[in-house]
Design a protein around this motif. Sequence first.
Motif: not given
Length: 97
Positions: A26-27, A32, A34, A49, A67
């Motif tokens: 997800y990150g 960067g 969402d 991860y 995610a």
Amino acid sequence: MVRGFQGSALDAPGSVAACAKHYVGYGAVEGGRDYNSAWIPEILLRDVYLPPFHAARDAGVATFMSAFEDLNGVPATATSSRCARFYAASGSSTDSW
């Protein structure tokens, strides 16, 4: 942290279910932002991860939250293959992690 939230039993007073999220990558979304795509090589997934999720599973986490980005071209919420690979890779059917 999992044990701190959940305690010795989920049915104990004051216990809450810990949730490992957001599985996985997800990150690392592009730009960067969402709700965007992520491209993560398999070696990076395995080395960076996945280990925190493996540790959470080993600690007895009650649940995982997926995610919601596309990971390597596959929507994280639209396939069970990633979850199946996680459980297989974490020791239930193979020793590979």
